[in-house]
Motif scaffolding. Structure first.
Motif, mmCIF file in Angstrom:
data_model
loop_
_atom_site.group_PDB
_atom_site.id
_atom_site.type_symbol
_atom_site.label_atom_id
_atom_site.label_comp_id
_atom_site.label_asym_id
_atom_site.label_seq_id
_atom_site.Cartn_x
_atom_site.Cartn_y
_atom_site.Cartn_z
ATOM 1 N N PRO A 239 -117.876 75.596 28.212
ATOM 2 C CA PRO A 239 -117.878 75.421 26.793
ATOM 3 C C PRO A 239 -119.292 76.048 25.833
ATOM 4 C CG PRO A 239 -119.514 74.006 28.132
ATOM 5 C CD PRO A 239 -118.461 74.958 29.195
ATOM 6 N N TRP A 240 -119.807 77.472 25.998
ATOM 7 C CA TRP A 240 -120.274 77.938 25.237
ATOM 8 C C TRP A 240 -119.661 79.481 25.167
ATOM 9 C CZ3 TRP A 240 -125.413 77.501 24.016
ATOM 10 C CH2 TRP A 240 -126.404 76.680 24.719
ATOM 11 N N GLY A 241 -118.487 79.717 25.958
ATOM 12 C CA GLY A 241 -117.539 80.346 25.173
ATOM 13 C C GLY A 241 -116.838 79.583 24.613
ATOM 14 N N VAL A 242 -116.278 78.734 24.648
ATOM 15 C CA VAL A 242 -115.785 78.095 23.005
ATOM 16 C C VAL A 242 -116.566 78.005 21.543
ATOM 17 C CG1 VAL A 242 -114.552 75.600 21.784
ATOM 18 C CG2 VAL A 242 -114.035 76.384 24.183
ATOM 19 N N ALA A 243 -117.626 78.071 21.955
ATOM 20 C CA ALA A 243 -118.839 77.759 21.088
ATOM 21 C C ALA A 243 -119.109 79.583 20.474
ATOM 22 C CB ALA A 243 -120.215 77.638 21.245
ATOM 23 N N ALA A 244 -118.783 80.468 21.477
ATOM 24 C CA ALA A 244 -119.154 82.033 21.099
ATOM 25 C C ALA A 244 -117.541 82.244 20.144
ATOM 26 C CB ALA A 244 -119.109 82.971 21.839
ATOM 27 N N LEU A 245 -116.834 81.703 20.643
ATOM 28 C CA LEU A 245 -115.388 82.203 20.567
ATOM 29 C C LEU A 245 -115.154 81.988 19.270
ATOM 30 C CD1 LEU A 245 -112.515 83.157 20.885
ATOM 31 C CD2 LEU A 245 -111.930 81.502 21.908
ATOM 32 N N ALA A 246 -115.145 80.492 18.681
ATOM 33 C CA ALA A 246 -115.397 79.682 17.124
ATOM 34 C C ALA A 246 -116.373 80.024 16.271
ATOM 35 C CB ALA A 246 -115.845 78.116 17.000
ATOM 36 N N GLY A 247 -117.475 80.956 16.606
ATOM 37 C CA GLY A 247 -118.558 81.469 16.136
ATOM 38 C C GLY A 247 -118.055 82.911 15.533
ATOM 39 N N GLY A 248 -116.939 83.151 16.378
ATOM 40 C CA GLY A 248 -116.708 84.799 16.080
ATOM 41 C C GLY A 248 -115.560 85.068 15.036
ATOM 42 N N LEU A 249 -114.814 83.728 15.464
ATOM 43 C CA LEU A 249 -113.554 83.408 14.149
ATOM 44 C C LEU A 249 -114.062 83.310 13.245
ATOM 45 C CD1 LEU A 249 -111.099 81.981 15.978
ATOM 46 C CD2 LEU A 249 -110.684 83.751 15.778
ATOM 47 N N ALA A 250 -115.031 82.805 12.659
ATOM 48 C CA ALA A 250 -115.693 82.142 11.349
ATOM 49 C C ALA A 250 -116.258 83.216 11.031
ATOM 50 C CB ALA A 250 -117.270 81.202 11.566
ATOM 51 N N VAL A 251 -117.180 84.339 11.708
ATOM 52 C CA VAL A 251 -117.918 85.368 11.187
ATOM 53 C C VAL A 251 -116.222 86.259 10.429
ATOM 54 C CG1 VAL A 251 -118.932 87.394 11.963
ATOM 55 C CG2 VAL A 251 -119.216 85.551 12.160
ATOM 56 N N GLN A 252 -115.057 86.878 11.001
ATOM 57 C CA GLN A 252 -114.105 87.381 11.008
ATOM 58 C C GLN A 252 -113.518 86.652 9.791
ATOM 59 O OE1 GLN A 252 -111.173 88.508 14.051
ATOM 60 N NE2 GLN A 252 -112.698 88.109 15.894
ATOM 61 N N ALA A 253 -113.586 85.226 9.618
ATOM 62 C CA ALA A 253 -113.016 85.040 8.449
ATOM 63 C C ALA A 253 -113.506 85.169 7.115
ATOM 64 C CB ALA A 253 -112.696 83.556 8.483
ATOM 65 N N PRO A 268 -120.891 100.098 5.452
ATOM 66 C CA PRO A 268 -120.878 99.074 6.732
ATOM 67 C C PRO A 268 -120.738 98.006 6.767
ATOM 68 C CG PRO A 268 -122.126 101.628 5.291
ATOM 69 C CD PRO A 268 -120.476 100.443 4.825
ATOM 70 N N ALA A 269 -121.455 96.823 5.372
ATOM 71 C CA ALA A 269 -121.634 95.998 5.659
ATOM 72 C C ALA A 269 -120.380 94.846 6.176
ATOM 73 C CB ALA A 269 -122.131 94.766 4.286
ATOM 74 N N GLU A 270 -118.965 94.474 5.572
ATOM 75 C CA GLU A 270 -118.269 94.719 6.067
ATOM 76 C C GLU A 270 -117.869 94.898 7.265
ATOM 77 O OE1 GLU A 270 -118.217 95.722 3.087
ATOM 78 O OE2 GLU A 270 -118.482 94.179 1.486
ATOM 79 N N GLY A 271 -117.448 96.438 7.361
ATOM 80 C CA GLY A 271 -117.579 96.927 8.857
ATOM 81 C C GLY A 271 -117.554 96.051 9.969
ATOM 82 N N ALA A 272 -119.604 95.937 9.851
ATOM 83 C CA ALA A 272 -120.270 95.605 10.787
ATOM 84 C C ALA A 272 -119.997 93.899 11.006
ATOM 85 C CB ALA A 272 -121.897 95.593 10.250
ATOM 86 N N ALA A 273 -119.527 93.378 9.656
ATOM 87 C CA ALA A 273 -119.315 91.527 10.180
ATOM 88 C C ALA A 273 -118.308 91.677 11.227
ATOM 89 C CB ALA A 273 -119.504 91.400 8.775
ATOM 90 N N VAL A 274 -117.162 92.947 10.254
ATOM 91 C CA VAL A 274 -115.558 92.713 11.432
ATOM 92 C C VAL A 274 -116.014 92.855 12.927
ATOM 93 C CG1 VAL A 274 -114.106 93.653 11.783
ATOM 94 C CG2 VAL A 274 -114.581 93.454 9.443
ATOM 95 N N LEU A 275 -117.290 94.022 13.287
ATOM 96 C CA LEU A 275 -117.657 94.454 14.040
ATOM 97 C C LEU A 275 -118.389 93.042 14.896
ATOM 98 C CD1 LEU A 275 -117.579 96.208 17.045
ATOM 99 C CD2 LEU A 275 -119.934 96.995 15.861
ATOM 100 N N ALA A 276 -119.457 92.412 14.635
ATOM 101 C CA ALA A 276 -119.832 91.488 14.873
ATOM 102 C C ALA A 276 -118.366 90.237 15.739
ATOM 103 C CB ALA A 276 -120.991 90.735 14.764
ATOM 104 N N GLY A 277 -118.085 90.103 14.884
ATOM 105 C CA GLY A 277 -117.156 89.210 14.897
ATOM 106 C C GLY A 277 -116.100 89.250 16.033
ATOM 107 N N THR A 281 -115.929 86.935 19.441
ATOM 108 C CA THR A 281 -114.538 86.270 20.027
ATOM 109 C C THR A 281 -114.483 87.013 21.822
ATOM 110 O OG1 THR A 281 -114.086 86.986 17.224
ATOM 111 C CG2 THR A 281 -112.257 86.428 19.929
ATOM 112 N N ALA A 282 -114.365 88.329 21.786
ATOM 113 C CA ALA A 282 -114.663 88.702 23.236
ATOM 114 C C ALA A 282 -115.432 87.846 24.115
ATOM 115 C CB ALA A 282 -114.800 89.890 23.303
ATOM 116 N N LEU A 283 -117.372 87.915 23.593
ATOM 117 C CA LEU A 283 -117.937 87.490 24.535
ATOM 118 C C LEU A 283 -117.037 86.167 24.733
ATOM 119 C CD1 LEU A 283 -120.489 86.861 26.019
ATOM 120 C CD2 LEU A 283 -121.422 85.953 24.171
#
Length: 430
Positions: A239-253, A268-277, A281-283
């Motif tokens: 369940p935590w993996g699904v939640a982190a995956l959904a959060g990563g896709l939302a940040v990438q969007a 830096p701002a957009e690149g950091a957001a892509v990196l965090a997303g 997603t990987a987590l």
């Protein structure tokens, strides 16, 4: 000194895996030094230099994960009966594994420093001296403390990861051996059964059933006490993996609202957001992959399974965590590479040699980790496979079961990788 002797006396396959760790550490160290060179040459834009340094987290994490997988399969630091009597308990073996990992990573960091200085033109003697002078800011003096700090990151992170993952604990899957040749039992060792027997062996055979063991005890061989493995349950964290995956896709969007796709180093701002997303997603994939592997094993055993499907499914269920996590990392890397290809198909930003090196390091570490995990799983099943062959099972059945497991994993993770890549590239392709 003992770590050096174990490193020198290892088999060629073990040495090859350690060289892979050294090569990954060299690539990561060169990327860290390259980010330092970029920061020296672009002192007016410190945000871009910091973002390039932050992007080095991906190869650094891949190197540490590969080092952990190699340390798990190292036969020289595996607990054996009798080692505690000579002072090589689980804690000391863990320290030797961490030190061996640090030696391999330090070797790679030294190679990275040598190539970095040659490309800058600070030292001579190679055909490519000074070829990267402009990219690595050869006109600026190199801060030695900063360079050494960055080079020590890879050995420190890898050895710390190995030490934390291989530390002795009560909840250790599988049998843990304690030497009782001197009549002593560690405090953390379990109490013997009430009937006075020493307990079961690691392969599941009860004491006294094998006459050879009784003869060995009469001859004074060390007695081994084994902790039986815990019952196999579904891996936690799905369940935590699904939640982190959904959060990563939302940040990438959110980061993909900019059209065209943001440059990963210039903004830096957009690149950091892509990196965090992508990190989220990987987590999520790493946390959810063991559960998916366990589910694949369950599905193989549905609808009146035969011996082949039953064997393949049980192995997948038993090795869901060991195989699932590297598969999750591979799925994350493949989906990120596919999404990058879609995102930058038309805009075509200038992907330089450092980006190519980072891609090679992450992809190479991911594949090497998956292969190393497969080797570890094969070593774990060696006794079981030998017992099946002794019982008359054909060798072709074992190979067919392995092919069936590979097909089931491909059927589960292949569409998942394409789906994650499509969802990651969807915001900027609309």
């Amino acid at each position: 000194m003992l770590a050096l002797r174990l490193t020198r006396a290892a088999r060629p396959a073990v040495q090859l895996r350690r060289l892979l760790v050294a090569a990954a550490s060299a690539g990561t160290g060169f990327l860290l030094l390259g980010s330092l060179g970029y920061a020296l040459g672009h002192s007016a834009t410190p945000g871009a230099g910091a973002l390039r340094l932050a992007w080095c987290v991906a190869p650094l994490a891949a190197t540490a994960y590969l080092a952990l997988a190699v340390a798990r399969t190292d036969p020289g630091t595996r607990p054996r009966p009798g080692l505690s009597a000579v002072g090589l308990g689980p804690g000391r073996l863990m320290a030797i594994s961490a030190l061996t990992t640090a030696l391999s990573c330090v070797l790679g960091s030294m190679v990275a420093l040598m190539f970095f200085l040659h490309l800058r033109g600070d030292i001579t003697g190679m055909p490519f001296d000074g070829d990267g002078a402009k990219l690595l800011a050869a006109d600026q003096p190199l801060p030695v403390p900063a360079a050494l700090t960055l080079l020590l990151l890879s050995p420190a992170v890898a050895s710390l990861t190995v030490a934390v993952a291989l530390r002795p604990s009560e909840r250790h899957s599988g049998a843990r051996w304690y030497d009782t040749a001197l009549g002593r039992r560690p405090a953390e060792a379990p109490e013997p059964p009430a009937d006075g027997k020493a307990g079961g062996r690691a392969d599941g055979t009860a004491d006294g059933e094998n006459t050879g063991e009784a003869v060995g005890e009469s001859l004074g061989e060390p007695e081994a006490v084994a902790v039986p493995p815990a019952p196999r349950e579904a891996p936690a964290g799905f369940p935590w993996g699904v939640a982190a995956l959904a959060g990563g896709l939302a940040v990438q969007a959110y980061a993909g609202r900019v059209t065209p796709a943001p440059s990963l180093a210039a903004l830096p701002a957009e690149g950091a957001a892509v990196l965090a997303g992508w990190m989220l997603t990987a987590l999520g994939l790493v946390l959810a992959a063991p559960g998916l592997t366990y589910l694949a094993g369950r599905l193989l055993q549905c609808a009146q399974p035969g011996a082949l499907r039953l064997l393949a499914g049980r192995v997948l269920m038993a090795e869901a965590t060991r195989i699932g996590r590297p598969l999750g990392v591979l799925c994350a890397v493949a989906s990120a590479a596919f999404a990058m290809t879609v995102l930058y198909d038309r805009s075509a930003p200038p992907f330089g040699p450092l980006t190519l090196l980072a891609t090679l390091v992450v992809a190479g570490c991911t594949l090497a980790t998956l292969l190393t995990a497969a080797v570890e799983a094969r070593q774990t099943r060696a006794d079981t496979n030998a017992a099946l062959l002794r019982l008359g099972a054909p060798a072709t059945m074992l190979r067919s079961a392995a092919a069936l497991r590979a097909g089931a994993l491909l059927a589960v993770f292949g569409p998942l990788t394409l789906l994650i890549a499509y969802l990651s590239a969807l915001p900027t392709t609309r």
